[in-house]
Design a protein around this motif. Structure first.
Motif, PDB file in Angstrom:
ATOM      1  N   GLU A   1       0.816  -1.216   0.000  1.00 56.36           N
ATOM      2  CA  GLU A   1       0.000   0.000   0.000  1.00 56.36           C
ATOM      3  C   GLU A   1       0.851   1.267   0.000  1.00 56.36           C
ATOM      4  O   GLU A   1       0.354   2.354  -0.291  1.00 56.36           O
ATOM      5  CB  GLU A   1      -0.936   0.017   1.206  1.00 56.36           C
ATOM      6  CG  GLU A   1      -0.229   0.130   2.543  1.00 56.36           C
ATOM      7  CD  GLU A   1      -1.184   0.092   3.725  1.00 56.36           C
ATOM      8  OE1 GLU A   1      -2.395   0.272   3.509  1.00 56.36           O
ATOM      9  OE2 GLU A   1      -0.708  -0.125   4.852  1.00 56.36           O
TER      10      GLU A   1
ATOM     11  N   ALA B   1      -3.038  -4.780  -6.350  1.00 53.11           N
ATOM     12  CA  ALA B   1      -3.192  -4.408  -4.941  1.00 53.11           C
ATOM     13  C   ALA B   1      -2.202  -5.142  -4.044  1.00 53.11           C
ATOM     14  O   ALA B   1      -1.821  -4.630  -2.988  1.00 53.11           O
ATOM     15  CB  ALA B   1      -4.626  -4.677  -4.485  1.00 53.11           C
TER      16      ALA B   1
ATOM     17  N   LYS C   1       2.536   4.041  -4.431  1.00 49.32           N
ATOM     18  CA  LYS C   1       1.360   4.781  -4.875  1.00 49.32           C
ATOM     19  C   LYS C   1       1.671   5.620  -6.113  1.00 49.32           C
ATOM     20  O   LYS C   1       2.832   5.768  -6.506  1.00 49.32           O
ATOM     21  CB  LYS C   1       0.879   5.728  -3.761  1.00 49.32           C
ATOM     22  CG  LYS C   1       0.617   5.059  -2.426  1.00 49.32           C
ATOM     23  CD  LYS C   1       0.184   6.082  -1.388  1.00 49.32           C
ATOM     24  CE  LYS C   1      -0.032   5.443  -0.029  1.00 49.32           C
ATOM     25  NZ  LYS C   1      -0.544   6.412   0.967  1.00 49.32           N
TER      26      LYS C   1
END
Length: 218
Positions: free
Chosen positions: A10, A79, A13
């Motif tokens: 995560e 993801a 980005k």
């Protein structure tokens, strides 16, 4: 060169210039990086320079028209942090979203796939010179990435060909590596500073305003 290991995918980005989608919306890589509290950032694919091509940033689908030069392929980032080279004429943008793609980089070409170089010494982007400022991103292992930015067009640094860029990526263990927008766009930012010497013509060291960045941040 930046060797990056993160505890979670995560933290990898993308960000839009001025946090706004639009073909005429640009900002310097350092400005967009600072606005998003990036630790490390590199210029992205400059989607705004083209009127076609999928645009997926942080899970949002902004454009779903197939790019004119689809043969170059795109870099799909899932993801779970994994990378895959895809071709827009073989899959729809919505199908990519449904498969879990959160970011898509549409410049190219692909440099390394399955740990092997997939460009040759004659491969170049458009009318680009063989040696140029370059930006590229690759994945070495799970949550382990590499970003390479090479200066060029100056007396200190001629730049790299795409094949030389691929060689660097393979040398550092990249399993998949992808060429980002280069030339005057090539910018590497770390801890609040630009740490390379971006230039468009070799005469002036200055950043080019671009549409988007790839960055590491919280």
């Amino acid at each position: 060169m930046a060797d990056i290991q993160v505890s979670s995918p995560e933290y990898l980005k993308t960000a839009l210039a001025q946090n706004t989608y639009g073909t005429n919306v640009t900002a310097k890589t350092s400005e967009t990086a600072a606005a998003n509290n990036a630790i490390l950032a590199v210029n992205g694919d400059y989607y705004g320079a083209n009127s076609t091509g999928y645009v997926i940033k942080n899970g949002v689908l902004y454009r779903d028209t197939v790019r004119d030069n689809a043969a170059y392929g795109d870099l799909a980032i899932y993801a779970d942090g994994s990378f895959e080279v895809i071709y827009e004429n073989e899959i729809t943008a919505q199908e990519l979203i449904d498969k879990g793609v959160v970011n898509l980089l549409a410049f190219g070409p692909s440099l390394v796939e399955n740990g092997e170089i997939v460009v040759d010494t004659s491969t170049e982007v458009g009318r680009a010179m063989s040696s140029n400022p370059r930006s590229a991103i690759g994945i070495i292992d799970e949550n382990h990435y590499i970003i390479v930015v090479a200066d060029g067009r100056t007396s200190e640094s001629q730049g790299l060909s795409l094949y030389q860029l691929a060689e660097v990526m393979k040398q550092y263990g990249a399993q998949t590596a992808y060429n980002l927008d280069g030339g005057g766009s090539s910018t590497l930012y770390f801890n609040g500073q630009v740490i390379n010497n971006p230039t468009t013509n070799g005469n002036t060291i200055s950043e080019r305003a671009v549409s988007d960045i790839v960055y590491i941040g919280y």
